[in-house]
Design a protein around this motif. Sequence first.
Motif, mmCIF file in Angstrom:
data_model
loop_
_atom_site.group_PDB
_atom_site.id
_atom_site.type_symbol
_atom_site.label_atom_id
_atom_site.label_comp_id
_atom_site.label_asym_id
_atom_site.label_seq_id
_atom_site.Cartn_x
_atom_site.Cartn_y
_atom_site.Cartn_z
ATOM 1 N N GLY A 115 0.816 -1.217 0.000
ATOM 2 C CA GLY A 115 0.000 0.000 0.000
ATOM 3 C C GLY A 115 0.843 1.258 0.000
ATOM 4 N N PHE A 116 1.937 1.238 0.739
ATOM 5 C CA PHE A 116 2.836 2.394 0.789
ATOM 6 C C PHE A 116 3.491 2.612 -0.571
ATOM 7 N N MET A 117 3.883 1.514 -1.223
ATOM 8 C CA MET A 117 4.468 1.623 -2.559
ATOM 9 C C MET A 117 3.452 2.183 -3.545
ATOM 10 N N SER A 118 2.209 1.706 -3.464
ATOM 11 C CA SER A 118 1.149 2.204 -4.351
ATOM 12 C C SER A 118 0.910 3.687 -4.127
ATOM 13 N N LEU A 119 0.921 4.109 -2.867
ATOM 14 C CA LEU A 119 0.710 5.518 -2.531
ATOM 15 C C LEU A 119 1.789 6.399 -3.147
ATOM 16 N N ILE A 120 3.038 5.956 -3.094
ATOM 17 C CA ILE A 120 4.149 6.720 -3.671
ATOM 18 C C ILE A 120 4.000 6.818 -5.194
ATOM 19 N N VAL A 121 3.716 5.668 -5.837
ATOM 20 C CA VAL A 121 3.614 5.650 -7.298
ATOM 21 C C VAL A 121 2.452 6.513 -7.772
ATOM 22 N N VAL A 122 1.289 6.378 -7.117
ATOM 23 C CA VAL A 122 0.126 7.177 -7.499
ATOM 24 C C VAL A 122 0.389 8.663 -7.280
ATOM 25 N N GLY A 123 1.047 8.993 -6.177
ATOM 26 C CA GLY A 123 1.381 10.391 -5.902
ATOM 27 C C GLY A 123 2.276 10.981 -6.969
ATOM 28 N N ILE A 124 3.304 10.218 -7.399
ATOM 29 C CA ILE A 124 4.203 10.688 -8.461
ATOM 30 C C ILE A 124 3.439 10.833 -9.782
ATOM 31 N N ASN A 125 2.572 9.847 -10.067
ATOM 32 C CA ASN A 125 1.787 9.907 -11.306
ATOM 33 C C ASN A 125 0.865 11.115 -11.343
ATOM 34 N N ARG A 126 0.220 11.385 -10.212
ATOM 35 C CA ARG A 126 -0.721 12.514 -10.147
ATOM 36 C C ARG A 126 -0.001 13.857 -10.237
ATOM 37 N N MET A 127 1.116 13.985 -9.536
ATOM 38 C CA MET A 127 1.800 15.281 -9.457
ATOM 39 C C MET A 127 2.691 15.565 -10.662
ATOM 40 N N LEU A 128 3.247 14.530 -11.269
ATOM 41 C CA LEU A 128 4.223 14.745 -12.340
ATOM 42 C C LEU A 128 3.750 14.199 -13.685
ATOM 43 N N TRP A 129 3.543 12.879 -13.757
ATOM 44 C CA TRP A 129 3.278 12.263 -15.059
ATOM 45 C C TRP A 129 1.948 12.704 -15.647
ATOM 46 N N LYS A 130 0.910 12.910 -14.818
ATOM 47 C CA LYS A 130 -0.375 13.340 -15.352
ATOM 48 C C LYS A 130 -0.274 14.717 -16.002
ATOM 49 N N ARG A 131 0.497 15.612 -15.385
ATOM 50 C CA ARG A 131 0.661 16.953 -15.959
ATOM 51 C C ARG A 131 1.378 16.889 -17.308
ATOM 52 N N LEU A 132 2.361 16.002 -17.394
ATOM 53 C CA LEU A 132 3.058 15.823 -18.673
ATOM 54 C C LEU A 132 2.124 15.228 -19.716
ATOM 55 N N PHE A 133 1.244 14.314 -19.303
ATOM 56 C CA PHE A 133 0.299 13.719 -20.245
ATOM 57 C C PHE A 133 -0.688 14.762 -20.761
ATOM 58 N N ILE A 134 -1.165 15.629 -19.880
ATOM 59 C CA ILE A 134 -2.073 16.709 -20.304
ATOM 60 C C ILE A 134 -1.370 17.620 -21.311
ATOM 61 N N LEU A 135 -0.084 17.884 -21.065
ATOM 62 C CA LEU A 135 0.710 18.685 -22.006
ATOM 63 C C LEU A 135 0.813 17.989 -23.351
ATOM 64 N N ALA A 136 1.057 16.671 -23.331
ATOM 65 C CA ALA A 136 1.144 15.899 -24.575
ATOM 66 C C ALA A 136 -0.187 15.890 -25.315
#
Length: 570
Positions: A542-563
Motif C-alpha cells: 500500500g505504501f508503494m502504491s501511494l508513492i507511485v500514485v502520488g508521483i503519477n498525479r503530481m508529475l506524469w499526469k501533468r506531462l500527459f495533459i501537455l502531450a
Amino acid sequence: MKIPICIPAETFKVRAIDVAVFLIVLGILSFIIYIASQWSTPYEKTLEIDLNPSNIPEYALQSLARIFSAYLLSLLFSIWYGYTASRSKIHEKIMIPLLDILQSIPVLSFLPGVVLAMISLFPGKRIGLELACVLLIFTGQVWNMTFSFYHSINTIPKELREVVKVFKMNKFSKFLRLDLPFSAIGLIWNSMMSVAGGWFFLMACEMFILEDKDFRLPGIGSYIQTAANKGNIEHVIYGLGTMIFLIIILDLFVWRPLIVWSQKFRLETVPPEEERESLILNLFSGSVFIKKVREFITSAINKMEKMSYRKFAFSESLLINKLSKIMGMVSLLIILMVIIWAILKASNLISSVSLTDILTIIKAAFYSLLRVSVALLIALAWTLPVGVYIGLNPRAAKILQGIVQIAASVPATAVFPVILLFLIKLGGGLDIGAIFLMLLGTQWYLLFNIIAGASAIPKDLIEISKAYGIKGLRRWKTLILPGIFPYLVTGLITASGGAWNATIVSEYVSFGGEIMHTTGLGALISQSSASGNFGVLLLSTGFMSLIVVGINRMLWKRLFILAKTKYILE
C-alpha cells in the motif's frame, strides 16, 4: 460436340508456402492440445525440476504457452480498459487512478491472493497453479499496453475526429477505423515489451514459496531458477540460450512482420525512402490460404459494422439507456461491496503491524525511491538517443530490433550474480547493484516507447526539416521531442511503475542457495511474502502504491495533459 474446358494449371498448383502455412497451423493446434493435456493433470506437490538439457524443449514450450496466454489476456484487457476509460470524464477520473494503483503493485504482492484463490478453485489440479502463473505474468505485462492504448486514442489529431463526425460513424466504426489503427504502432511495440517483461518475471512466476510451501511448475523459468539456486552456471546458460532462441524466432515470425504491417498507419503523405521489411511477411503474403483468410476476416468485419449501424439506433432508445444505467448502478454497488469487504480484511491484517514495522517501511521506502529515481535518470540518458536512432533508421532497426528484444527478455536475476560479484570487488555491493538490476527491468519500457514514437513521426515533417536545414539541437527541439513526446510520457509512466516492480527482484536476490538483500520496499515485500507476514506485505504494498500514485498525479499526469493539448500531430 463437347467443348473441352481449359482450366489453368495454377488452379491445381500447390505452393510451398501454402504447405508451410498448413504445417504451421497444424503445429499450433497440436501445441494447444498438448498444453491442454498437461494443464488437466493432477498437481505434483513434490515436483522436481530436472536439469538434464533433454528436458529443456518441453519446459520451453510450456513457458511459451503461459507467456502468450497471459499476453492475449493482456491485449483484450488493455483495449477494453483503455477504450472504456476514454469514453467519458467520469470513467477517466475513476479508472486511470485505479490503473496507477494496479500498476504500482508488484507481482509478488498479487502472488498470495492469486495462488490461494486458484488452488481453492481447482483443488489438487495443476490447472489451478497454471492459471495462477498466467495471471501473475499478466500483472507484469498488461499495464504498459493499457497506458499505451489509452494515451494513443486520447492524442488522436482533431482533424481525424472531425472526419469521423463528417462520415457519421458510430462508436464501433470509429473504434475499428480510427482508434485501433492510430494506436497500432504504440500497441505493437508495447506488446513486444510486455512479452519481454513476461520472460523477465518468468522465474518468479513459475517457482515461488508461499507459507513455507514450495510451488513449482515445469518451465524454462523454473529451470533457470533451479540452476541458479544450485549455483550451476552451465545449466543457467543452457536455459538462457533456449530463451534467447525462442525470442529470435518470435521476432522473425511475429513481431517483425507486425511492425512492418503497422507502418501503413503512419500519418504521412510522402512515402519513406526506405521501408522496413520482413522476409517472413513477404513470403506469407503470397499464400492463397492466407489471402482467403484475410478476405473472410474483412467480410466478417464489414458485416459486423453494418449490423452495428442497425443496432446503434436501437441502443439509443430510452429503454436501453435506462437498463444500462441500472446495470451501471448494480456494478458500482458490487464494486463498493468488494471494496468494503477488502477494507475490513485489510484492517484485520494491518492491526498486527507494530510501530517498528511502520518505521521500517518508511525507511525502506526512502531507499527504494532513491534507487528508482537514479535508475530512471540513467535509463532516460541512454534510451532517448538510441530509441530515436532505431526508430528513424529502418536499416538500424533490422539489426538492433532483435538485439533489444533479447536484452529486454533476459531475466535480470539470471545475469545478476556476475554483476554482483563485479560490484562487490569494487566495494558497491547490493546497495548499488540493485540500481543496475532495476535498470535491466525498467529501461526497456522507455526504449520501446521511444522507438515507437520515432517510428510514428510522419515522413513529411522529416523531409521538411531536411529541406530547411534544421539539424542538431534545433531538430531535437522542433521535431523529434515534440513528435515522440506522447510516447515518451507513456514510457516514463510505465518505466516508473516497472522500476518499482523491479525492486522485488533487485533488492532481494537468491543465488547459490543464499539470500542477499538490502534495505528497500522490494526486499521487505519479498521477505514478508516468503514468510507469510501478510500484514507487513499489505502495508508495504500500500505504501508503494501511494508513492507511485502520488508521483503519477503530481508529475506524469501533468506531462500527459501537455502531450494531449500541445504535442498532437494536427
